[in-house]
Structure formats: C-alpha cells, structure tokens
Motif scaffolding. Sequence first.
Motif, PDB file in Angstrom:
ATOM      1  N   SER A 118       0.825  -1.221  -0.120  1.00 49.81           N
ATOM      2  CA  SER A 118      -0.090  -0.094  -0.043  1.00 49.81           C
ATOM      3  C   SER A 118       0.822   1.218   0.017  1.00 49.81           C
ATOM      4  O   SER A 118       1.573   1.427   0.963  1.00 49.81           O
ATOM      5  CB  SER A 118      -1.164  -0.045   1.361  1.00 49.81           C
ATOM      6  OG  SER A 118      -2.034  -1.063   1.225  1.00 49.81           O
ATOM      7  N   GLN A 230      -1.991  -1.263  -3.796  1.00 46.00           N
ATOM      8  CA  GLN A 230      -2.824  -0.246  -4.024  1.00 46.00           C
ATOM      9  C   GLN A 230      -2.274   1.197  -3.562  1.00 46.00           C
ATOM     10  O   GLN A 230      -1.296   1.184  -2.794  1.00 46.00           O
ATOM     11  CB  GLN A 230      -4.238  -0.444  -2.706  1.00 46.00           C
ATOM     12  CG  GLN A 230      -4.080  -0.393  -1.288  1.00 46.00           C
ATOM     13  CD  GLN A 230      -4.820  -0.296  -0.551  1.00 46.00           C
ATOM     14  OE1 GLN A 230      -6.149  -0.188  -0.962  1.00 46.00           O
ATOM     15  NE2 GLN A 230      -4.781  -0.797   0.770  1.00 46.00           N
ATOM     16  N   LEU A 232      -3.260   4.993  -2.139  1.00 47.83           N
ATOM     17  CA  LEU A 232      -4.063   5.733  -1.508  1.00 47.83           C
ATOM     18  C   LEU A 232      -3.631   7.561  -1.411  1.00 47.83           C
ATOM     19  O   LEU A 232      -2.355   7.473  -1.143  1.00 47.83           O
ATOM     20  CB  LEU A 232      -4.235   5.556   0.051  1.00 47.83           C
ATOM     21  CG  LEU A 232      -4.559   3.924   0.113  1.00 47.83           C
ATOM     22  CD1 LEU A 232      -4.551   3.785   1.601  1.00 47.83           C
ATOM     23  CD2 LEU A 232      -5.928   3.637  -0.336  1.00 47.83           C
ATOM     24  N   GLN A 261      -7.349   4.685  -4.714  1.00 45.89           N
ATOM     25  CA  GLN A 261      -8.253   5.140  -3.936  1.00 45.89           C
ATOM     26  C   GLN A 261      -7.823   6.793  -3.297  1.00 45.89           C
ATOM     27  O   GLN A 261      -6.647   6.951  -3.054  1.00 45.89           O
ATOM     28  CB  GLN A 261      -8.395   4.593  -2.431  1.00 45.89           C
ATOM     29  CG  GLN A 261      -8.549   2.985  -2.525  1.00 45.89           C
ATOM     30  CD  GLN A 261     -10.038   2.748  -2.885  1.00 45.89           C
ATOM     31  OE1 GLN A 261     -11.039   3.479  -2.841  1.00 45.89           O
ATOM     32  NE2 GLN A 261     -10.222   1.591  -3.476  1.00 45.89           N
ATOM     33  N   HIS A 281      -8.846   0.675   4.107  1.00 44.87           N
ATOM     34  CA  HIS A 281      -8.367   0.226   2.750  1.00 44.87           C
ATOM     35  C   HIS A 281      -7.162  -0.704   3.006  1.00 44.87           C
ATOM     36  O   HIS A 281      -6.964  -1.933   2.345  1.00 44.87           O
ATOM     37  CB  HIS A 281      -8.092   1.283   1.771  1.00 44.87           C
ATOM     38  CG  HIS A 281      -9.376   1.858   1.328  1.00 44.87           C
ATOM     39  ND1 HIS A 281     -10.199   1.762   0.539  1.00 44.87           N
ATOM     40  CD2 HIS A 281      -9.674   3.530   1.550  1.00 44.87           C
ATOM     41  CE1 HIS A 281     -11.304   2.511   0.376  1.00 44.87           C
ATOM     42  NE2 HIS A 281     -11.078   3.468   0.814  1.00 44.87           N
ATOM     43  N   ARG A 284      -8.424  -4.422   4.114  1.00 43.75           N
ATOM     44  CA  ARG A 284      -9.162  -4.858   3.041  1.00 43.75           C
ATOM     45  C   ARG A 284      -7.930  -5.601   1.954  1.00 43.75           C
ATOM     46  O   ARG A 284      -8.399  -6.687   1.754  1.00 43.75           O
ATOM     47  CB  ARG A 284     -10.014  -3.786   2.456  1.00 43.75           C
ATOM     48  CG  ARG A 284     -10.711  -4.405   1.280  1.00 43.75           C
ATOM     49  CD  ARG A 284     -11.769  -3.551   0.600  1.00 43.75           C
ATOM     50  NE  ARG A 284     -11.218  -2.264   0.312  1.00 43.75           N
ATOM     51  CZ  ARG A 284     -10.420  -2.074  -0.814  1.00 43.75           C
ATOM     52  NH1 ARG A 284     -10.346  -2.921  -1.775  1.00 43.75           N
ATOM     53  NH2 ARG A 284      -9.939  -0.943  -1.064  1.00 43.75           N
TER      54      ARG A 284
END
Length: 292
Positions: A118, A230, A232, A261, A281, A284
Amino acid sequence: MMKQVELVNGDLRFPALMAGNGEPVILLHGFPDTYENWAVQINALADAGYTAIAPALRGYSPGCQPGNGDCSLYAAVDDLMVFAAQLGGRVHLIGHDWGAVVGYLACAQSPETFCSFSALAIPPVRRIPQALLKVPEQVLLSGYMQFFQLPLAPEAWLQRGDLDGVTTLWQRWSPDWEPGLYLDNAKHTLAEPGVIPAALSWYRSLFKVWKKEHRQVRGWLGLNIATPTQILIGENDGCMSPKLLEHTLVESDFSGGVELQVLPNAGHFLHLEQPEAVNHHLIRLLNNTQCE
C-alpha cells in the motif's frame, strides 16, 4: 499491546513500534515525520490479526545514522530487505511518502518478498519524471527538493524557532488540518542529534547520478511490480499533485494488479487525517492477499 523494539542492519539499530500476532506488516514513514505516528495503524492492524512493525527510516534516530552518511534509496531498500528477512522472509508493506518510494523500488526488485503493498501519498514513481512535463504545478510543489540541495541553508530553515520549517511543510502539504500531537511527535524525532542532516541526505542523494547505487535504483524503476498494490492519495495533497496520477498510473506496470483510492478531505498526511478510511483500505487489501 504496542511495544518499543529494535531492528538491526549491520551496526545500525532502528527503533520501532510493534504490536499484534499474525502475518507481518512493515510500515515505513516519510519526511518530515516519525515512525511513532503509525501508532493508530499499528493498533488497527494488530486488532485485525496482523503483526505490525514500524521502524525508523535510516538516519531518523542517532543509532541508525550510517558512518558514511549513505542515506540513498539503494541503502534504504537494503534496510527493508534485511527487516523482511528478520520477520520471516515474506511480509506485507505499507509506505507513506519516502516510505512509499522505498516500497515501489523494493517490490519491483524483490516481488517474492512482499505479499501486498500500500503506497500512501506517492503516485507510481516509475513515470514521475515524464509526468512532470505534463503537470507543471508539480515542479512548483517540488521546489523544496531543489532548495534542499543547498548546503547548510535548508538545515537552518528547518531548525529555526521551534522547528518552524517543519511546521510550514506540514501546513502546506496538509492544508485545513490541525496536526496537533502528530506534528509534536515529528518534531521530537527531528530534533534528535543528526536527524535533520540525515533526512536532508535522502534528498541530496537523489541527484548523485554518477554513483553505481543510483544506476541500480534506476534499473529497478524500469521493472514491473508483481506485488498486489493499492495507492491511496489525499485529494488535497499539497506535496504531490493528484493530477500526477493521470500520467503515472499505468495498469500494465503492475502485473500483480493495482487499485487507486482518492480520499476526500485529506492532504499529504492522509493516514493521520482520515485514519478510519485509510485503515479500512489497508486491512481490506491485507485480508485479500494473505502471505502463503
């Protein structure tokens, strides 16, 4: 129960916060910040069944300041790989700011080590150089990086008053937000002996393009990322323009998959401004990508 621990790479000793039992998750902070500001995420990850550990970056404590002054990205990736090995060899990774930059490089270079990644507040670094031509506002936002190349003046600017330069950067990068204790924590770390010069060395090493370590990092930049990723981003980020995403996020660069995101009402320090949304997030992705 969160505890203070220490990670080691050679003769460097990195203070860290740790909590939980389960698959290991390493959290890497950025500038001008401190590992202590991951506390909310560490507790949330521990509650979700993971072992969360957040070390200081190289140079951000007197015990992890290298004698040769090497605060290059190459050295920072080496620190991370050593930490991962000490934690069992396969880990999840969460990085903010410089921590995210280190994460992109480490996942590209060693995909078998990282179960998930992340990246907070930093678009994919592979394509940022070309994106600067298309997002001129970022050149202005990144002006501090050129200033940091000067000798002595940046140290003086950051350290004047009650580390007023640090306060200025936090206010500029996360507008309309009162950081309170988080900024106090960061200042406490940055006031320790040698930390501000070391933190600036991270920026100064970026331009030492003649070094073989720099060439190595440039090679990693060209690799695809096979780790499920991911990104963010806070929509009000005053350090890295969200407009960069249009030119840096290329799905084919992420063979393990990537999702984005963009968080409303958040700036550069989005995990501190919107911890519940960010933690949702983070957890997840972890739950969807167990380390086998």
